[in-house]
Design an enzyme around this catalytic site. Structure first.
Site, mmCIF file in Angstrom:
data_model
loop_
_atom_site.group_PDB
_atom_site.id
_atom_site.type_symbol
_atom_site.label_atom_id
_atom_site.label_comp_id
_atom_site.label_asym_id
_atom_site.label_seq_id
_atom_site.Cartn_x
_atom_site.Cartn_y
_atom_site.Cartn_z
ATOM 1 N N LYS A 1 1.015 -1.185 -0.280
ATOM 2 C CA LYS A 1 -0.153 0.094 -0.207
ATOM 3 C C LYS A 1 0.506 1.275 -0.386
ATOM 4 O O LYS A 1 1.710 1.486 0.947
ATOM 5 C CB LYS A 1 -1.118 0.212 1.153
ATOM 6 C CG LYS A 1 -1.778 1.053 1.485
ATOM 7 C CD LYS A 1 -3.283 1.448 2.324
ATOM 8 C CE LYS A 1 -1.991 1.704 3.894
ATOM 9 N NZ LYS A 1 -1.271 2.818 3.738
ATOM 10 N N ASP B 1 -3.401 4.408 -1.239
ATOM 11 C CA ASP B 1 -3.960 5.212 0.083
ATOM 12 C C ASP B 1 -3.812 6.374 -0.347
ATOM 13 O O ASP B 1 -3.620 6.926 0.057
ATOM 14 C CB ASP B 1 -3.401 4.618 0.883
ATOM 15 C CG ASP B 1 -4.135 4.749 2.310
ATOM 16 O OD1 ASP B 1 -5.100 5.585 2.069
ATOM 17 O OD2 ASP B 1 -3.579 4.599 3.228
ATOM 18 N N PHE B 2 -5.069 6.981 -1.304
ATOM 19 C CA PHE B 2 -5.267 8.297 -1.238
ATOM 20 C C PHE B 2 -6.664 9.226 -0.495
ATOM 21 O O PHE B 2 -6.651 9.919 -0.333
ATOM 22 C CB PHE B 2 -5.615 9.207 -2.336
ATOM 23 C CG PHE B 2 -4.395 9.080 -3.219
ATOM 24 C CD1 PHE B 2 -3.123 8.899 -2.989
ATOM 25 C CD2 PHE B 2 -4.302 8.384 -4.776
ATOM 26 C CE1 PHE B 2 -1.642 9.371 -3.189
ATOM 27 C CE2 PHE B 2 -3.245 8.499 -5.012
ATOM 28 C CZ PHE B 2 -2.082 9.118 -4.762
ATOM 29 N N LYS B 3 -7.175 7.751 -0.160
ATOM 30 C CA LYS B 3 -8.013 8.225 0.775
ATOM 31 C C LYS B 3 -9.192 9.320 0.154
ATOM 32 O O LYS B 3 -9.804 10.060 0.513
ATOM 33 C CB LYS B 3 -7.896 8.807 2.306
ATOM 34 C CG LYS B 3 -7.789 7.741 3.078
ATOM 35 C CD LYS B 3 -7.692 7.702 4.554
ATOM 36 C CE LYS B 3 -6.741 7.138 5.563
ATOM 37 N NZ LYS B 3 -5.148 7.036 4.396
ATOM 38 N N ALA C 1 -11.300 11.540 -1.624
ATOM 39 C CA ALA C 1 -12.628 11.719 -0.748
ATOM 40 C C ALA C 1 -13.432 13.902 -1.492
ATOM 41 O O ALA C 1 -12.840 14.420 -0.468
ATOM 42 C CB ALA C 1 -12.764 12.887 1.078
ATOM 43 N N ASP C 2 -13.882 13.579 -2.460
ATOM 44 C CA ASP C 2 -14.057 14.877 -3.299
ATOM 45 C C ASP C 2 -15.656 14.770 -3.907
ATOM 46 O O ASP C 2 -16.076 13.345 -4.041
ATOM 47 C CB ASP C 2 -13.290 14.840 -5.084
ATOM 48 C CG ASP C 2 -12.786 16.976 -4.659
ATOM 49 O OD1 ASP C 2 -13.962 17.656 -4.688
ATOM 50 O OD2 ASP C 2 -11.542 17.355 -4.662
ATOM 51 N N ILE C 3 -16.022 15.761 -5.073
ATOM 52 C CA ILE C 3 -17.307 15.119 -5.399
ATOM 53 C C ILE C 3 -16.712 14.005 -7.025
ATOM 54 O O ILE C 3 -15.263 13.920 -6.920
ATOM 55 C CB ILE C 3 -17.004 16.327 -6.698
ATOM 56 C CG1 ILE C 3 -16.598 17.404 -7.294
ATOM 57 C CG2 ILE C 3 -17.467 17.041 -5.627
ATOM 58 C CD1 ILE C 3 -16.917 18.225 -8.627
ATOM 59 N N VAL D 1 -1.832 -2.207 12.642
ATOM 60 C CA VAL D 1 -1.686 -3.483 13.564
ATOM 61 C C VAL D 1 -0.040 -2.875 14.075
ATOM 62 O O VAL D 1 0.472 -2.236 13.254
ATOM 63 C CB VAL D 1 -1.601 -4.289 12.873
ATOM 64 C CG1 VAL D 1 -0.443 -5.007 13.391
ATOM 65 C CG2 VAL D 1 -2.397 -5.235 12.555
ATOM 66 N N GLY D 2 0.379 -3.020 15.653
ATOM 67 C CA GLY D 2 1.803 -2.739 15.446
ATOM 68 C C GLY D 2 1.823 -1.459 15.784
ATOM 69 O O GLY D 2 1.817 -1.028 17.490
ATOM 70 N N GLN E 1 0.254 1.320 15.824
ATOM 71 C CA GLN E 1 -0.539 1.741 16.815
ATOM 72 C C GLN E 1 -1.204 1.106 17.749
ATOM 73 O O GLN E 1 -2.360 1.258 18.170
ATOM 74 C CB GLN E 1 -1.462 2.065 15.345
ATOM 75 C CG GLN E 1 -1.516 3.499 14.084
ATOM 76 C CD GLN E 1 -2.518 3.519 13.675
ATOM 77 O OE1 GLN E 1 -3.954 3.502 14.396
ATOM 78 N NE2 GLN E 1 -2.283 3.473 12.236
ATOM 79 N N SER F 1 -3.256 -11.378 15.308
ATOM 80 C CA SER F 1 -3.290 -12.403 15.771
ATOM 81 C C SER F 1 -5.042 -12.393 16.689
ATOM 82 O O SER F 1 -5.592 -12.889 15.715
ATOM 83 C CB SER F 1 -2.630 -13.224 17.178
ATOM 84 O OG SER F 1 -2.857 -13.350 17.689
HETATM 85 O O1 NUP Z 1 -8.216 4.361 9.365
HETATM 86 C C1 NUP Z 1 -7.145 3.678 8.800
HETATM 87 N N1 NUP Z 1 -5.752 3.824 9.547
HETATM 88 C C2 NUP Z 1 -4.567 3.603 8.939
HETATM 89 O O2 NUP Z 1 -3.257 3.764 9.486
HETATM 90 C C3 NUP Z 1 -6.821 3.938 7.445
HETATM 91 C C4 NUP Z 1 -5.360 3.516 7.305
HETATM 92 N N2 NUP Z 1 -5.596 3.901 5.534
HETATM 93 N N3 NUP Z 1 -3.905 4.030 7.871
HETATM 94 C C5 NUP Z 1 -3.079 3.859 7.227
HETATM 95 O O3 NUP Z 1 -2.161 2.531 7.185
HETATM 96 C C6 NUP Z 1 -2.107 4.952 7.664
HETATM 97 O O4 NUP Z 1 -2.558 6.532 7.281
HETATM 98 C C7 NUP Z 1 -0.701 3.904 7.165
HETATM 99 O O5 NUP Z 1 0.251 4.135 5.615
HETATM 100 C C8 NUP Z 1 -1.597 2.837 8.047
HETATM 101 C C9 NUP Z 1 -1.155 1.973 9.545
HETATM 102 O O6 NUP Z 1 0.970 2.457 8.333
HETATM 103 P P1 NUP Z 1 1.412 2.028 10.922
HETATM 104 O O7 NUP Z 1 -0.073 2.987 11.551
HETATM 105 O O8 NUP Z 1 1.018 0.003 11.042
HETATM 106 O O9 NUP Z 1 2.432 2.372 10.501
#
Ligand code: NUP
Length: 212
Positions: free
Chosen positions: A31, A58-60, A62-64, A170-171, A173, A178
């Site tokens: 990604k 992953d540009f999220k 969010a436009d028209i 994951v990790g 954050q 698992s």
């Molecule tokens: O809700 C979201 N949370 C998130 O962390 C939506 C996302 N797209 N991301 C993306 O996932 C975030 O921008 C980053 O690229 C990745 C998580 O990275 P890390 O926290 O594992 O380093």
């Protein structure tokens, strides 16, 4: 098995390519988002092509609808196979991304609920559930749901059924690989892999967690 997706948020292009090359054999997809694409350009997708892994943008978005269509076309023309858009933008704007993805034989994932602490202010109280239902209605390929809140993933799974759930958080954050791997179709891991002393060893641990 639950897919393992690397979030390659490395802003040094050389370093990003090096990590991607080492990690690719152990990954299901990579990604890319604003950090790497803004530093290296959209053409980074072409440079990753030889690794033969699906690339998720992953540009999220969010436009028209029209702007979303123009963005999505650029993304798929560059060689990405999936795009992530936001869900709060509504059906017409989501559909613009879904339609372009379908035209290119790609996929569109809709952010239903984000993984960071502040996300609860707006996504909770029924909004994430509404977005998940909208993603289904718009025939998106799946949703993004937070690995940091497995109980929320379970609720959103009931809404999206067999559509895919990809889960970041994951990790770094705090999300447990698992636990969430049992609930979703793909876990997205960034810093815990690319900031590790040995990213491939880190991947091996996340891979093992998927079957634990
Ligand atoms: O809700 C979201 N949370 C998130 O962390 C939506 C996302 N797209 N991301 C993306 O996932 C975030 O921008 C980053 O690229 C990745 C998580 O990275 P890390 O926290 O594992 O380093």
């Amino acid at each position: 098995m639950t897919e393992l997706i690397l979030a390659l948020d490395v802003t040094d292009k050389k370093q990003a390519l090096k990590i991607a090359e080492a990690c690719a054999p152990h990954l299901d997809a990579i990604k890319l988002g604003y950090p790497l694409i803004l530093s290296s350009g959209l053409s980074i997708a072409g440079e990753l092509e030889e690794l033969d892994k699906p690339l998720i943008a992953d540009f999220k978005v969010a436009d028209i609808p029209n702007t979303n269509k123009l963005i999505a076309e650029q993304v798929f023309d560059a060689g990405f196979s999936s795009i992530i858009c936001h869900g709060f933008i509504g059906a017409d704007a989501i559909r613009a991304c879904v339609d372009v993805a379908a035209d290119y034989g790609g996929a569109c994932f809709v952010v239903a609920e984000m993984s960071h602490p502040g996300a609860t202010a707006f996504f909770h109280g029924g909004t994430a559930e509404k977005i998940a239902a909208l993603a289904v209605e718009c025939e998106a390929d799946g949703i993004i749901a937070p690995a940091t809140r497995p109980e929320r993933v379970t609720i959103l799974r009931e809404i999206v059924g067999r559509r895919k759930i990809l889960s970041p958080g994951v990790g770094a954050q705090g999300g447990d690989a698992s636990t969430v791997a049992k609930l979703v179709d793909g876990i997205i891991v960034g810093r815990a892999i690319y900031e590790a002393k040995d990213p491939v060893t880190a991947i091996t641990e996340f891979s093992a967690a998927r079957t634990a």
